[in-house]
Design a protein around this motif. Structure first.
Motif, PDB file in Angstrom:
ATOM      1  N   UNK A 220       0.795  -1.031  -0.182  1.00  0.00           N
ATOM      2  CA  UNK A 220       0.063   0.004  -0.143  1.00  0.00           C
ATOM      3  C   UNK A 220       0.901   1.104   0.153  1.00  0.00           C
ATOM      4  N   UNK A 221       0.636   2.085  -0.867  1.00  0.00           N
ATOM      5  CA  UNK A 221       1.378   3.547  -0.892  1.00  0.00           C
ATOM      6  C   UNK A 221       0.408   4.754  -0.890  1.00  0.00           C
ATOM      7  N   UNK A 222       0.528   5.500  -0.161  1.00  0.00           N
ATOM      8  CA  UNK A 222      -0.291   6.627  -0.165  1.00  0.00           C
ATOM      9  C   UNK A 222      -1.772   6.396  -0.387  1.00  0.00           C
ATOM     10  N   UNK A 223      -2.350   5.523   0.032  1.00  0.00           N
ATOM     11  CA  UNK A 223      -3.376   4.853  -0.051  1.00  0.00           C
ATOM     12  C   UNK A 223      -4.759   6.011   0.473  1.00  0.00           C
ATOM     13  N   UNK A 224      -5.449   6.518  -0.193  1.00  0.00           N
ATOM     14  CA  UNK A 224      -6.924   7.070   0.195  1.00  0.00           C
ATOM     15  C   UNK A 224      -7.965   6.491  -0.166  1.00  0.00           C
ATOM     16  N   UNK A 225      -9.032   6.529   0.968  1.00  0.00           N
ATOM     17  CA  UNK A 225     -10.218   5.590   0.878  1.00  0.00           C
ATOM     18  C   UNK A 225     -11.392   6.349   1.047  1.00  0.00           C
ATOM     19  N   UNK A 226     -12.381   6.282   0.337  1.00  0.00           N
ATOM     20  CA  UNK A 226     -13.470   7.062   0.350  1.00  0.00           C
ATOM     21  C   UNK A 226     -14.883   6.613   0.436  1.00  0.00           C
ATOM     22  N   UNK A 227     -15.828   6.758   1.183  1.00  0.00           N
ATOM     23  CA  UNK A 227     -17.287   6.332   1.133  1.00  0.00           C
ATOM     24  C   UNK A 227     -18.027   7.505   0.178  1.00  0.00           C
ATOM     25  N   UNK A 228     -18.493   6.782  -0.754  1.00  0.00           N
ATOM     26  CA  UNK A 228     -19.450   7.790  -1.848  1.00  0.00           C
ATOM     27  C   UNK A 228     -20.430   8.421  -1.179  1.00  0.00           C
ATOM     28  N   UNK A 229     -21.144   9.121  -1.634  1.00  0.00           N
ATOM     29  CA  UNK A 229     -22.299   9.982  -1.139  1.00  0.00           C
ATOM     30  C   UNK A 229     -23.503   8.923  -1.190  1.00  0.00           C
ATOM     31  N   UNK A 230     -24.418   9.095  -0.272  1.00  0.00           N
ATOM     32  CA  UNK A 230     -25.239   7.864  -0.425  1.00  0.00           C
ATOM     33  C   UNK A 230     -26.587   8.261   0.344  1.00  0.00           C
ATOM     34  N   UNK A 231     -27.577   8.236  -0.130  1.00  0.00           N
ATOM     35  CA  UNK A 231     -28.900   8.612   0.511  1.00  0.00           C
ATOM     36  C   UNK A 231     -28.649  10.126   0.796  1.00  0.00           C
ATOM     37  N   UNK A 232     -28.889  10.258   2.211  1.00  0.00           N
ATOM     38  CA  UNK A 232     -28.594  11.470   2.874  1.00  0.00           C
ATOM     39  C   UNK A 232     -27.420  11.804   3.131  1.00  0.00           C
ATOM     40  N   UNK A 233     -26.480  11.030   2.955  1.00  0.00           N
ATOM     41  CA  UNK A 233     -24.933  11.247   3.712  1.00  0.00           C
ATOM     42  C   UNK A 233     -24.137  11.828   2.482  1.00  0.00           C
ATOM     43  N   UNK A 234     -23.255  12.797   2.939  1.00  0.00           N
ATOM     44  CA  UNK A 234     -22.372  12.945   1.917  1.00  0.00           C
ATOM     45  C   UNK A 234     -21.153  12.293   1.784  1.00  0.00           C
ATOM     46  N   UNK A 235     -20.437  12.325   0.789  1.00  0.00           N
ATOM     47  CA  UNK A 235     -19.068  11.777   0.816  1.00  0.00           C
ATOM     48  C   UNK A 235     -18.331  11.667   1.918  1.00  0.00           C
ATOM     49  N   UNK A 236     -17.468  10.756   2.234  1.00  0.00           N
ATOM     50  CA  UNK A 236     -16.716  10.818   3.429  1.00  0.00           C
ATOM     51  C   UNK A 236     -15.147  10.078   3.160  1.00  0.00           C
ATOM     52  N   UNK A 237     -14.265  10.875   3.598  1.00  0.00           N
ATOM     53  CA  UNK A 237     -12.925   9.994   3.568  1.00  0.00           C
ATOM     54  C   UNK A 237     -12.550   9.391   4.930  1.00  0.00           C
ATOM     55  N   UNK A 238     -12.301   8.166   4.773  1.00  0.00           N
ATOM     56  CA  UNK A 238     -12.256   7.290   5.767  1.00  0.00           C
ATOM     57  C   UNK A 238     -10.567   7.205   6.135  1.00  0.00           C
ATOM     58  N   UNK A 239      -9.855   6.867   5.225  1.00  0.00           N
ATOM     59  CA  UNK A 239      -8.214   6.914   4.931  1.00  0.00           C
ATOM     60  C   UNK A 239      -7.713   7.517   4.152  1.00  0.00           C
ATOM     61  N   UNK A 240      -6.755   8.175   4.539  1.00  0.00           N
ATOM     62  CA  UNK A 240      -5.986   9.175   3.608  1.00  0.00           C
ATOM     63  C   UNK A 240      -4.321   9.008   3.947  1.00  0.00           C
ATOM     64  N   UNK A 241      -3.572   8.729   3.021  1.00  0.00           N
ATOM     65  CA  UNK A 241      -2.130   8.652   3.222  1.00  0.00           C
ATOM     66  C   UNK A 241      -1.597   7.317   3.769  1.00  0.00           C
TER      67      UNK A 241
END
Length: 290
Positions: free
Chosen positions: A9-30
């Motif tokens: 793994x190298x500088x991995x960023x993981x995001x949860x996309x926008x869903x229903x009433x929830x905005x997108x969310x970055x769960x892991x960065x770097x």
């Protein structure tokens, strides 16, 4: 020539996309980490640090989630598992990758099929992968794992509702190990298990993988259980690795305030305080059924 890393793994960023009433969310960065063949690595961090998201992504399971579920996805960096690039991984390739990666999800003991016996549950992954697999051999493998995890022989004929939460969790661990995967991802495998047995569970995972030159990434809040068996620990905070190396070395020379907090907690343990406690540790239930 050395073998390639099973996780790179190298500088991995993981995001949860926008869903229903929830905005997108970055769960892991770097997030950056490598795991070599035969290496056992512990992954430690506070609640919300991205541990379970990483376990889901690295195992390939995130790519197998249905479109109705908010599945995390890699949006930055690079992550290779068993030589397969997971960024942009398609569902068809994820299914093939899953054959080589064992996965014990968080609270796996609560997900066991209710009308199957332990013997059937533990052997099932082998028979699903290969319908011609020798059933006697599958039964022997299952019995060996159940015994190694300190479950009574009589457990084999019981169904999940007849077991304590800790026993069900150990059955789930046996299911994850039975296919002898080159890489096992175990997310809180000791959740719900009596503290007296947790170290043994991690020992069994580590020994089973090492015996075959296979690797494991074990997500856990229990540093004492990890200390017995892992080669290195990766401490993550807000999705970034802030401590990496043998547990005692990481705690002896912390370079981040979160790691310093872990070191302080390890030096002055509070039996009622855990980094990321499971919802129900099941300790009393576990003792009552042994």
């Amino acid at each position: 020539m050395s073998e390639p890393n099973v996780i790179a793994a190298s500088d991995v960023t993981i995001e949860y996309p926008a869903h229903s009433v929830s905005a997108s969310h970055t769960a892991v960065k770097g997030f950056t980490l490598t795991v070599a063949p035969g290496e056992i690595v512990g992954l430690v961090g506070s609640s919300g640090s991205g541990k379970s998201t990483l376990a889901q992504i690295i195992s390939g399971q995130a790519a197998l989630l249905s479109g109705r579920e908010p599945a995390p996805r890699i949006v930055g960096g690079s992550l290779e598992v068993l030589g397969v690039e997971l960024r942009g991984l398609r569902r068809s390739k994820a299914a093939k990758l899953a054959l080589g990666v064992g996965y014990v999800p968080q609270d796996a003991g609560t997900r066991l099929t209710s009308n199957m016996t332990v013997a059937e549950l533990v052997a099932e992954p082998l028979l699903l992968r290969d319908k011609r697999f020798d059933r006697h051999e599958a039964g022997l493998r299952a019995a060996t794992l159940v015994d190694a995890l300190l479950l009574p022989v009589g457990t084999m004929v019981k169904q999940p509702h007849e077991l304590s939460s800790g026993q069900r969790q150990r059955v789930a661990v046996a299911r994850g190990l039975i296919q002898q995967p080159p890489l096992l991802i175990a997310d809180e495998p000791t959740a719900g298990i009596d503290v007296s047995v947790r170290g043994t569970v991690v020992d069994v995972i580590a020994a089973a993988q090492r015996a075959r030159g296979a690797a494991a990434l074990i997500v856990s809040h229990d540093l004492d259980a990890l200390r017995r068996s892992v080669d290195r620990v990766a401490v993550i905070h807000e999705g970034v690795v802030v401590g990496l190396g043998p547990i005692d070395e990481v705690l002896a020379d912390p370079h981040h305030p979160f790691v310093a907090g872990l070191a302080e907690a390890a030096a002055h343990p509070d039996p009622y305080d855990e980094i990321d406690p499971p919802a129900d540790d099941g300790a009393n239930d576990e003792r009552s059924t042994r």
